[in-house]
Enzyme design. Structure first.
Site: not given
Length: 390
Positions: A51, A226, A361
């Site tokens: 990530e 994620s 986000s």
């Protein structure tokens, strides 16, 4: 730098006689007088996990929104190979990854109290900048799994986010599921396997999984976030491929019963006193909300607040706080839920102790919709980090 301030004097007790006298603060500093100074924040990003790129996007977003009048921001990047380097430049170079070539490799980064070394950043001219608070935006292994939090504990520098225990439990989907079961939070049916058992007898492991779960089955690495390495299997062949793909990222695999679900998320914040934001709903462009949708094409849509019943909203917010407290969370987390479209049942999915802070986000978006804007959210998180060490 020479600093000045203005003082209003009540001369002979007459407020009408206003005099402004410029004082050289440096004289008072020599006498030990205290003035308000900026807080030195070290923003740590990058890392060795899958990530890494997500972390760059989060760090760039925080750099853009943090209050520079209140904070001195020192950006420390960790390369994919694990090298720590100081970078002093704009957020665009963090986002696109060129910070690596622009980093100042002559700045010494020391977070471990040892010998005569001062903890902080030592520059070429001998100046040492003390760090008041560490702000990690390191998603995935080596960032939100408790490992770097252990380093921060040794450094004795306050840091944003969950501690060692909560970080490691929250990162490990299998252990987290067992904790959630212990505190009575509802979950979809699941099972698990590991690399050794699976490679020893693939057919037997596949048989065991199929006996416990009906298709579709979601396959997830136990320690990753994620949506990296996650797949959806509708038959045995897809299940085999999904497990082999997930085993590239972790030695332990979690398998979950797939349901016809709405994906609901809620943000939590706090130390002892914990608050939950209003919940949002993700509407995936594909079968599920995957890595590409989260961070690359942004094709999925969302509703904030989620269009759900009032009682469901309150139950989800309550369970989010219970989950956060259940793993001994501190600072922040995002907690994800499912609502079964057929039965209306609510299931907790997972907790993310270092959620994304990119411009798309959900964590900052949900707080903004709840009334806490991005710069104030950053303020609050830094304040919680400092409070936790008092």
């Amino acid at each position: 730098m020479r600093l000045y301030f203005f003082v209003k004097i009540n001369y002979n007790n007459h407020l009408d006689n206003k005099m402004h006298i410029i004082f050289d603060i440096n004289k008072y500093l020599q006498k030990g007088e205290h003035i308000m100074s900026k807080i030195n924040v070290a923003l740590i990003f990058g890392g060795k996990s899958g990530e890494h790129e997500v972390s760059l996007l989060s760090a760039a977003s925080i750099c853009k929104h943090i209050n520079r009048d209140k904070y001195n921001v020192f950006t420390i990047g960790i390369t994919k190979e694990g090298r720590w380097m100081f970078y002093d430049g704009n957020e665009e170079n963090i986002k696109n990854g060129s910070w690596v070539d622009l980093a100042n490799q002559n700045v010494e980064i020391n977070l471990i109290p040892s010998g005569n070394k001062e903890v902080g950043l030592k520059f070429e001219d001998g100046r040492v900048e003390k760090i008041d608070v560490l702000f990690p935006v390191l998603h995935g292994p080596y960032g939100e799994d408790g490992t770097i939090q252990g380093l921060f504990e040794i450094s004795q520098i306050p840091y944003v986010g969950c501690g060692v225990l909560a970080s490691s439990v929250g990162m490990d989907k299998l252990i987290c599921k067992k904790v959630f079961s212990q505190i009575g939070l509802p979950q979809v049916d699941y099972t698990y396997t590991n690399r050794w058992e699976f490679n020893t007898n693939k057919d037997q492991e596949l048989n065991n999984i199929e006996e416990k779960l009906n298709y579709p089955i979601f396959v997830k690495p136990a320690n990753l976030g994620s949506s990296v390495g996650i797949s959806k299997a509708t038959n045995r062949e897809e299940l085999l491929v999904g497990i082999e793909e997930a085993l590239k990222y972790d030695s332990r695999i979690v398998l979950e019963k797939g349901i016809n679900a709405r994906e609901i998320e809620v943000a939590v914040i706090g130390n002892e006193e914990v608050k939950a934001s209003i919940a949002g709903e993700i509407k995936p462009a594909k079968d599920f909300y995957d890595y590409e949708d989260k961070y690359i094409n942004g094709a999925s849509t969302y509703d904030i607040p989620a269009n759900i019943k009032t009682e469901d909203m309150e139950d989800i917010r309550r369970m989010a706080i219970e989950a956060f407290k259940g793993i001994d969370g501190k600072g922040l987390s995002r907690v994800d839920f499912f609502i079964d479209k057929d039965s209306g049942e609510i299931f907790i999915n997972e907790i993310n102790t270092l959620p994304g802070f990119t411009n798309i986000s959900m964590y900052p978006k949900m707080w903004e919709a709840t009334g806490l804007e991005y710069p104030k959210l950053i303020d609050r998180l830094i304040g919680l980090a400092l409070d936790s060490k008092k």
